[in-house]
Design an enzyme around this catalytic site. Structure first.
Site: not given
Lengths: 98, 684
Positions: B301-302
């Site tokens: 993810g981020s």
């Protein structure tokens, strides 16, 4: 009649033979005594060795017990009971000694 | 006549003498033959039969004894014992020799806490040998000896002990009853740790007792070699406690946390939750043994965005001020929709990272291109094992760039469609923190790891820019402000990755919350990473993982003496960042790939700063000297140090009895002024 020189030689030879026999006997007895001592010593070493192994095992187990008592998780719980905790920012003062 | 008469007498005498001589000769010959015979027999026995007879004699009173040493220890980097071998007693029975089965079974049941029927079943078996209980406590063994039970015998076996119980349980692994490592470091270093065997020649006496008459074999070291890990027990414990709190408070399924030393690449903590106690490995399901930090591959993810930004900056695709339009939170491209959690318009590249915009990141990824992005990822070690000695380490998932469609590149830019491991992430972020030079991770100090030659992946100026952006994520109105530590700048990045469904049909409603941090931001000393799987109802990395990382970081800094002092805090206190009109709104939200916003609640005057331990208020330090009589000396010194005064303390005790200058007098200002505290008694 034997000449006196021959008699002397025979006495000397007999003395050497008897000395050798008694010497061998003495050495033999000493060997036996040393073997007995050696075996006694081996029993003693064995006893001490067993005792040492047992003590070393105790030391190992006590060390494990100490490490268990000093485990960070346990210390944290004890500290929490005493209202102690890791220092937070601002809770440390460093004062230089003059 | 005289001569004639004397002659026969002489002859008789001579004849007797001759006879005597002959007999003497015969006897001598016989004796000589006997003597020769004895020598011949002696020679035969010694020279021809000697070896065989010697062998037979040795067999009679000498015997070989095998001795096995103790398994080597596993130590942490400070030499604290994490695993140690010891001897333990095991009880076995020869059922045919057991006299009274029922009474014996009752006694054993009481001593060993075993059901009576189970013991009776063992004692009535037709086998000649049956284990009753293996590896029992010493005090139980002593009671069994005192019970004098016929047909029951104690033998010594090796047992593995883990004094810290669950600490680093999955990493350490465990050994089976045969002293072979089955999981974790025990398995990885089994050859080194395993005890060795030695053969001793011992002499037996008449009663069969063994005597060591020679030093044969004694000089051999049968002890297994120790293994020293890079783990620090205290940091490991801090990581485990914070991880457990993050997972349980947020109803997560499992979590992992890693702490690493930036300069050396040493892994200082390698935590898994739920915990696993290797002392009782047989009492839990095998799933609890799983070292998820080493084995699990996840979509980051981020938290992957800083790597994208480093690759883009390195290839001069962007600068921190390059503008990107973030499509007001929803971008339809290549037949797919990419969303941000809240509408964002034009943002600089720096703003894209600070606000964690998926759309902005996707656009940067598309401009960077598959080849350059893939090359950067490969050079950072993604798609291959990180080289740690953890058994079964995963290489992650990085598909061949030929198979990447544009949408794969767009989603890969914000950490979806790529499978990574915690070790790979650690290595990549240590590269950013080390000025773009990638180094090998280390999990053991002994055996020493032969380091690979450090390789430069990014220019130093590039990593400085990425670090500055990551600092803004925490210290400005970014998504990671719950990781702030007063007095210490933290660089970090949150991650909230939507989890792919097991059925293979896209993404579900579960998330993987994560946070990575480098502390202090200017010259990082430590790297922290924490993941929580399936947290609910809160699932954002900034809410679930960032506070836990902050807790670990504070404890690690305190442990290493890097926690800022009160005076430093006062000097460095930043202006409040939540001022109206700043880049972010009063309530910030973190991007998640599903486009669902989850507001970070802001309570109190500065909600971004998590609560510190309560500090009791100090007496006010006004224009004049306060009355310090009766104060504990520590509090009085705190007040004075806050004013920049180091007092001279006189006397013994814990309480201030009197002071100079006295209460109400002006504060001393001259260099030669002395503030004296006289002490007495105990604090009340």
């Amino acid at each position: 009649m034997m000449p006196s020189n021959t008699k002397k030689e025979n006495r000397g030879f007999s003395f050497l033979v008897f000395a050798s026999i008694f010497g061998s006997l003495g050495l033999g007895l000493m060997l036996v005594w040393l073997n007995i001592e050696r075996v006694d010593l081996a029993y003693e070493v064995r006893t001490h060795q067993t005792e040492l192994d047992k003590k070393n095992q105790y030391i190992t187990k006590l060390n494990v017990e100490r490490d268990n008592l000093m485990a960070p998780a346990r210390l944290r719980e004890l500290a929490r009971d005493l209202d102690l905790g890791p220092a937070q920012p601002g809770q440390i003062r460093r004062i230089k000694a003059e | 006549m005289a001569l004639l008469s004397a002659r026969p007498r002489k002859t008789e005498s001579n004849r007797r003498q001759d006879l005597s001589r002959s007999m003497l000769v015969v006897v001598m010959v016989l004796l000589g033959l006997a003597w020769v015979g004895l020598w011949a027999r002696g020679a035969w026995v010694q020279l021809f039969m000697g070896a065989e007879l010697n062998r037979l004699a040795s067999k009679q009173y000498l015997s070989a004894e095998f001795e096995r040493g103790v398994r080597g220890r596993i130590l942490d980097r400070k030499g604290r014992v994490l695993a140690s071998g010891a001897e333990s007693k095991s009880l076995y029975a020869r059922p045919l020799e057991v006299a009274h089965v029922d009474s014996t079974a009752r006694i054993l049941s009481r001593l060993l806490d075993l059901p009576v029927p189970e013991v009776i079943k063992k004692l009535t078996t037709r086998k000649n040998f049956v284990w009753i209980k293996r590896q029992m406590e010493d005090k139980v063994a002593a009671r069994i000896v005192e019970a004098h039970l016929p047909g029951l015998y104690l033998t010594t076996e090796s047992v593995r002990l883990y004094p810290n119980d669950q600490l680093a349980g999955q990493l350490l692994g465990f050994v089976g009853l045969d002293d072979t490592g089955l999981e974790g470091m025990e398995k990885a270093f089994n050859d080194r740790l395993a005890a060795k065997s030695a053969e001793f020649v011992v002499q037996r006496d008449a009663s069969g007792r063994k005597l060591y008459l020679d030093a044969q074999g004694q000089e051999l070291d049968t002890r297994g070699q120790d293994v020293t890990l890079t783990i620090d027990s205290h940091i490991q414990n801090s990581a485990e406690q914070a991880l457990a709190k993050a997972v349980t408070q947020n109803n997560g399924k499992w979590g992992v946390a890693v702490v690493a030393d930036v300069e050396t690449g040493d892994i200082l903590a390698w935590a898994n939750f739920p915990f696993f106690n290797p002392n009782s490995f047989g009492k839990v399901k095998s799933g609890a043994w799983r070292d998820r930090a080493a084995l699990n591959t996840f979509e980051p993810g981020s938290t992957f965005k800083p790597i994208l930004f480093a690759a883009a900056l390195q290839n001069q695709v962007i600068t921190p001020s390059t503008l990107f339009f973030c499509e007001n939170g929803k971008w339809e491209t290549r037949g797919h929709t990419i969303r941000d959690t809240h509408p964002l318009g034009w943002l600089t590249a720096r703003g894209v990272l600070v606000q964690s915009s998926n759309i902005g990141s996707a656009k940067i990824g598309l401009e960077l291109g598959v080849k350059r992005y893939y090359d950067a990822l490969r050079r950072l070690g993604f798609g291959e094992r990180a080289g740690l000695p953890t058994p079964g380490e995963s290489p992650g998932i990085l598909r061949d760039p030929k198979n990447w469609a544009d949408i794969d590149l767009a989603t890969g830019a914000f950490g979806q469609g790529i499978g990574v491991t915690t070790a790979q992430m650690t290595r990549a972020f240590l590269c950013l923190a080390n000025g773009g030079v990638i180094k090998q991770l280390r999990l053991t100090l002994d055996p020493a790891v032969t380091p690979d030659a450090p390789q430069r992946v990014f220019e130093e100026s590039v990593t400085e820019q990425v670090m500055e952006m990551m600092t803004a994520v925490v210290e400005e109105d970014g998504t990671g402000k719950r990781a702030r530590i007063p007095g210490v700048q933290v660089a970090g990045k949150t991650g909230t990755a939507q989890k792919a469904m097991h059925s293979g049909g896209g993404y579900g409603e579960e998330y993987l919350a994560s946070f990575v941090a480098l502390v202090p931001a200017k010259k990082p000393k430590y790297f922290f990473m924490l993941l929580v799987d399936g947290p609910k109802p809160q699932y954002l990395g900034g809410l679930v993982a960032a506070p836990a990382v902050r807790d670990i970081a504070v404890e690690t800094l305190a442990y290493s003496g890097m926690v800022p002092e009160g005076l430093q805090l006062a000097a460095k206190a930043p202006a409040p960042s939540n001022t109206p009109g700043a880049a972010g709104a009063a309530a910030t939200s973190e991007t998640n790939p599903n486009g669902q916003a989850q507001a970070q609640s802001q309570a109190g005057s500065d909600p971004s700063l998590p609560d510190l331990l309560p500090v009791k208020p100090l007496p006010p330090a006004g224009k004049t000297v306060p009355d310090m009589a009766g104060l504990p000396v520590r509090r009085a010194v705190e007040v004075l140090v806050e004013k920049g005064i180091v007092p001279v303390v006189k006397g013994r005790g814990m309480v201030v009895a009197r002071q100079k200058p006295g209460p109400g007098e002006p504060w001393p200002t001259g260099e030669n002024d002395v503030f004296i505290l006289w002490l007495a008694g105990q604090a009340g």
